[in-house]
Design a protein around this motif. Structure first.
Motif, PDB file in Angstrom:
ATOM      1  N   ILE A 146       3.624 -26.890  -1.246  1.00  0.00           N
ATOM      2  CA  ILE A 146       2.861 -28.051  -1.711  1.00  0.00           C
ATOM      3  C   ILE A 146       3.277 -28.368  -3.151  1.00  0.00           C
ATOM      4  O   ILE A 146       3.350 -27.470  -3.996  1.00  0.00           O
ATOM      5  CB  ILE A 146       1.336 -27.779  -1.629  1.00  0.00           C
ATOM      6  CG1 ILE A 146       0.895 -27.714  -0.170  1.00  0.00           C
ATOM      7  CG2 ILE A 146       0.536 -28.845  -2.393  1.00  0.00           C
ATOM      8  CD1 ILE A 146      -0.539 -27.232   0.031  1.00  0.00           C
ATOM      9  N   GLY A 147       3.573 -29.625  -3.401  1.00  0.00           N
ATOM     10  CA  GLY A 147       4.030 -30.014  -4.730  1.00  0.00           C
ATOM     11  C   GLY A 147       5.515 -29.783  -4.948  1.00  0.00           C
ATOM     12  O   GLY A 147       6.076 -30.155  -5.967  1.00  0.00           O
ATOM     13  N   LYS A 148       6.180 -29.147  -3.982  1.00  0.00           N
ATOM     14  CA  LYS A 148       7.609 -28.840  -4.130  1.00  0.00           C
ATOM     15  C   LYS A 148       8.457 -29.512  -3.062  1.00  0.00           C
ATOM     16  O   LYS A 148       9.634 -29.784  -3.281  1.00  0.00           O
ATOM     17  CB  LYS A 148       7.841 -27.329  -4.056  1.00  0.00           C
ATOM     18  CG  LYS A 148       7.102 -26.544  -5.117  1.00  0.00           C
ATOM     19  CD  LYS A 148       7.553 -25.078  -5.132  1.00  0.00           C
ATOM     20  CE  LYS A 148       6.774 -24.253  -6.135  1.00  0.00           C
ATOM     21  NZ  LYS A 148       5.450 -23.845  -5.615  1.00  0.00           N
ATOM     22  N   SER A 149       7.857 -29.741  -1.889  1.00  0.00           N
ATOM     23  CA  SER A 149       8.641 -30.318  -0.806  1.00  0.00           C
ATOM     24  C   SER A 149       7.825 -31.370  -0.069  1.00  0.00           C
ATOM     25  O   SER A 149       6.784 -31.071   0.512  1.00  0.00           O
ATOM     26  CB  SER A 149       9.077 -29.210   0.161  1.00  0.00           C
ATOM     27  OG  SER A 149       9.293 -29.735   1.456  1.00  0.00           O
ATOM     28  N   GLN A 150       8.307 -32.622  -0.128  1.00  0.00           N
ATOM     29  CA  GLN A 150       7.596 -33.687   0.572  1.00  0.00           C
ATOM     30  C   GLN A 150       7.630 -33.484   2.075  1.00  0.00           C
ATOM     31  O   GLN A 150       6.685 -33.841   2.770  1.00  0.00           O
ATOM     32  CB  GLN A 150       8.195 -35.049   0.200  1.00  0.00           C
ATOM     33  CG  GLN A 150       7.839 -35.427  -1.219  1.00  0.00           C
ATOM     34  CD  GLN A 150       8.243 -36.862  -1.554  1.00  0.00           C
ATOM     35  OE1 GLN A 150       8.979 -37.502  -0.812  1.00  0.00           O
ATOM     36  NE2 GLN A 150       7.762 -37.354  -2.683  1.00  0.00           N
ATOM     37  N   GLN A 151       8.724 -32.878   2.568  1.00  0.00           N
ATOM     38  CA  GLN A 151       8.807 -32.601   4.007  1.00  0.00           C
ATOM     39  C   GLN A 151       7.706 -31.649   4.431  1.00  0.00           C
ATOM     40  O   GLN A 151       7.046 -31.850   5.443  1.00  0.00           O
ATOM     41  CB  GLN A 151      10.170 -31.979   4.381  1.00  0.00           C
ATOM     42  CG  GLN A 151      11.315 -32.969   4.418  1.00  0.00           C
ATOM     43  CD  GLN A 151      12.111 -32.926   3.112  1.00  0.00           C
ATOM     44  OE1 GLN A 151      11.533 -32.734   2.037  1.00  0.00           O
ATOM     45  NE2 GLN A 151      13.414 -33.101   3.208  1.00  0.00           N
ATOM     46  N   SER A 152       7.520 -30.573   3.634  1.00  0.00           N
ATOM     47  CA  SER A 152       6.480 -29.611   3.977  1.00  0.00           C
ATOM     48  C   SER A 152       5.100 -30.240   3.908  1.00  0.00           C
ATOM     49  O   SER A 152       4.235 -29.955   4.742  1.00  0.00           O
ATOM     50  CB  SER A 152       6.522 -28.400   3.054  1.00  0.00           C
ATOM     51  OG  SER A 152       7.513 -27.530   3.500  1.00  0.00           O
ATOM     52  N   GLU A 153       4.906 -31.096   2.928  1.00  0.00           N
ATOM     53  CA  GLU A 153       3.616 -31.788   2.834  1.00  0.00           C
ATOM     54  C   GLU A 153       3.394 -32.676   4.059  1.00  0.00           C
ATOM     55  O   GLU A 153       2.276 -32.758   4.582  1.00  0.00           O
ATOM     56  CB  GLU A 153       3.546 -32.605   1.538  1.00  0.00           C
ATOM     57  CG  GLU A 153       3.481 -31.709   0.309  1.00  0.00           C
ATOM     58  CD  GLU A 153       3.408 -32.490  -1.008  1.00  0.00           C
ATOM     59  OE1 GLU A 153       3.448 -33.744  -0.978  1.00  0.00           O
ATOM     60  OE2 GLU A 153       3.321 -31.829  -2.055  1.00  0.00           O
ATOM     61  N   ALA A 154       4.464 -33.316   4.536  1.00  0.00           N
ATOM     62  CA  ALA A 154       4.348 -34.159   5.737  1.00  0.00           C
ATOM     63  C   ALA A 154       4.012 -33.293   6.949  1.00  0.00           C
ATOM     64  O   ALA A 154       3.172 -33.663   7.783  1.00  0.00           O
ATOM     65  CB  ALA A 154       5.646 -34.936   5.969  1.00  0.00           C
TER      66      ALA A 154
ATOM     67  N   ARG B 261       0.311 -32.322   6.742  1.00  0.00           N
ATOM     68  CA  ARG B 261      -0.579 -33.410   7.164  1.00  0.00           C
ATOM     69  C   ARG B 261      -0.564 -33.565   8.681  1.00  0.00           C
ATOM     70  O   ARG B 261      -1.601 -33.799   9.297  1.00  0.00           O
ATOM     71  CB  ARG B 261      -0.167 -34.730   6.503  1.00  0.00           C
ATOM     72  CG  ARG B 261      -0.514 -34.785   5.019  1.00  0.00           C
ATOM     73  CD  ARG B 261      -0.532 -36.237   4.526  1.00  0.00           C
ATOM     74  NE  ARG B 261      -0.634 -36.259   3.077  1.00  0.00           N
ATOM     75  CZ  ARG B 261       0.397 -36.202   2.245  1.00  0.00           C
ATOM     76  NH1 ARG B 261       1.644 -36.166   2.728  1.00  0.00           N
ATOM     77  NH2 ARG B 261       0.222 -36.202   0.937  1.00  0.00           N
TER      78      ARG B 261
ATOM     79  N   GLU C 164      -2.703 -26.691  -4.719  1.00  0.00           N
ATOM     80  CA  GLU C 164      -2.655 -26.493  -3.266  1.00  0.00           C
ATOM     81  C   GLU C 164      -4.013 -26.810  -2.640  1.00  0.00           C
ATOM     82  O   GLU C 164      -4.100 -27.498  -1.627  1.00  0.00           O
ATOM     83  CB  GLU C 164      -2.231 -25.047  -2.940  1.00  0.00           C
ATOM     84  CG  GLU C 164      -0.781 -24.756  -3.295  1.00  0.00           C
ATOM     85  CD  GLU C 164      -0.447 -23.267  -3.346  1.00  0.00           C
ATOM     86  OE1 GLU C 164       0.730 -22.950  -3.640  1.00  0.00           O
ATOM     87  OE2 GLU C 164      -1.344 -22.419  -3.115  1.00  0.00           O
TER      88      GLU C 164
ATOM     89  N   PHE D 209      -4.709 -30.596  -2.620  1.00  0.00           N
ATOM     90  CA  PHE D 209      -3.928 -31.256  -1.565  1.00  0.00           C
ATOM     91  C   PHE D 209      -4.595 -31.053  -0.208  1.00  0.00           C
ATOM     92  O   PHE D 209      -4.779 -31.993   0.564  1.00  0.00           O
ATOM     93  CB  PHE D 209      -2.487 -30.711  -1.538  1.00  0.00           C
ATOM     94  CG  PHE D 209      -1.669 -31.267  -0.402  1.00  0.00           C
ATOM     95  CD1 PHE D 209      -0.879 -32.398  -0.579  1.00  0.00           C
ATOM     96  CD2 PHE D 209      -1.711 -30.671   0.864  1.00  0.00           C
ATOM     97  CE1 PHE D 209      -0.146 -32.927   0.472  1.00  0.00           C
ATOM     98  CE2 PHE D 209      -0.989 -31.200   1.931  1.00  0.00           C
ATOM     99  CZ  PHE D 209      -0.203 -32.327   1.735  1.00  0.00           C
TER     100      PHE D 209
END
Ligand code: C2E
Ligand code: CA
Ligand code: CA
Ligand code: CA
Length: 279
Positions: free
Chosen positions: A209-217, A220, A243, A246
């Motif tokens: 979280i906060g490091k990878s937009q893919q992981s955040e996607a 979600r 974290e 988010f």
């Protein structure tokens, strides 16, 4: 200068030490002496991040061995699972934990849900359900207060015996939770026919979280998926405020991790979380 022969014997020395270590661990497990030799458990709080309230605890095994020093659960659980001693280990762990929970019930208004890690080997046992339900009854712990954490593994998904045990547990009111969700290779179709109530999102995704937009996607999407299937969801390994924020914003307020607390000794947990809830 080392000759080839020396390397060979160093290698064999290491192998022998490793085997010897494994033998000590197995012997202690099978002889039932592990409880007298430093085996115990800790509990890690699971928290509702919106108000900081306690929702559950995960029970985690620990082993401070008199000769070998602290042994990582990754090591001794693997050895126990490979050798079949996981039965002995989990039986004693449940006895200790449920005995303690029985005392908490006498002292406090409500006790948190108790989550225990269960491996395929255990669930293959025909008696798993009846043994567990007997232990819960004996200590006055309602099945609704008990949660089983399993990881996505092929044995789990394909074995009739395992399915039958899990269905009975679920029917009795226990929660079935998929641990380390997102790291297995099971595909997602099992979520529709397998007895599942809850998914536990693996720490790997949280740490990005906060490091990878893919992981955040992905996070979600997992939360939306759980919601769509009517499953509970919790995030593990939550270490920072970022974290937590988010996850709360994404619709996953239930968390476990160092941000709120590390795994605690049962007494420490009781004083910190239960003492204010006298019956
Ligand atoms: P797990 O079930 O995924 O348990 C979560 C692990 O993450 C625990 O490691 C816990 O101490 C650690 N953890 C919790 N919060 C954080 C955090 O914020 N950051 C980080 N970096 N780590 C966090 P632990 O206690 O070393 O256990 C390792 C694994 O060993 C467990 O992973 C579980 O698979 C297994 N295990 C432990 N006790 C038992 C047991 O009694 N039975 C079985 N079958 N497996 C167990
Ligand atoms: Ca777990
Ligand atoms: Ca986990
Ligand atoms: Ca894990």
């Amino acid at each position: 200068k080392l000759k080839r022969g020396n390397c060979f014997s160093i290698y064999h020395g290491k192998m022998r030490a490793k085997l010897e270590r494994r033998r000590i661990i197995e012997d202690d497990l099978f002889s039932g002496q592990f409880c007298e030799k430093g085996f115990h458990y800790v509990v890690q709080p699971q928290i509702d991040g919106t108000d900081g309230s306690l929702i559950g605890i995960e029970v985690l095994s620990r082993w401070e061995h008199p000769e070998l020093g602290p042994i990582s659960p990754f090591e001794f659980i693997q050895i126990a699972e490979d050798s079949g001693a996981i039965e002995q280990l989990t039986r004693r762990l449940l006895d200790m934990m449920l005995d303690e929970a029985g005392k908490w019930i006498g002292r406090y208004r409500d006790i948190p849900k108790i989550a225990v890690n269960v491996t395929p080997n255990l669930l293959e046992n025909k008696m798993f359900y009846s043994n567990l339900i007997r232990k819960l009854r004996k200590n006055g712990v309602s099945p609704e207060r008990f949660e089983i954490e399993i990881t996505e593994e092929s044995e789990l998904l394909s074995s009739e015996q395992i399915l039958s045990n899990l269905r009975k547990c679920q029917k009795a009111g226990m929660t079935i939770s998929i641990d380390d969700f997102g790291t297995g290779f099971s595909g997602l179709s099992y979520l529709t026919n397998f007895p599942v109530d809850k998914i536990k999102i693996d720490r790997f995704f949280i740490s990005l979280i906060g490091k990878s937009q893919q992981s955040e996607a992905i996070l979600r999407s997992i939360i939306t998926l759980a919601d769509g299937l009517g499953l509970e969801v919790i995030a593990e390994g939550v270490e920072t405020a970022e974290e937590l924020h988010f996850l709360v914003a994404a619709g996953c307020p239930h968390v476990q991790g160092y941000y709120f607390d590390k795994p605690l000794q049962p007494k420490e947990f009781e004083e910190k979380y239960l003492a204010g809830r006298h019956a």
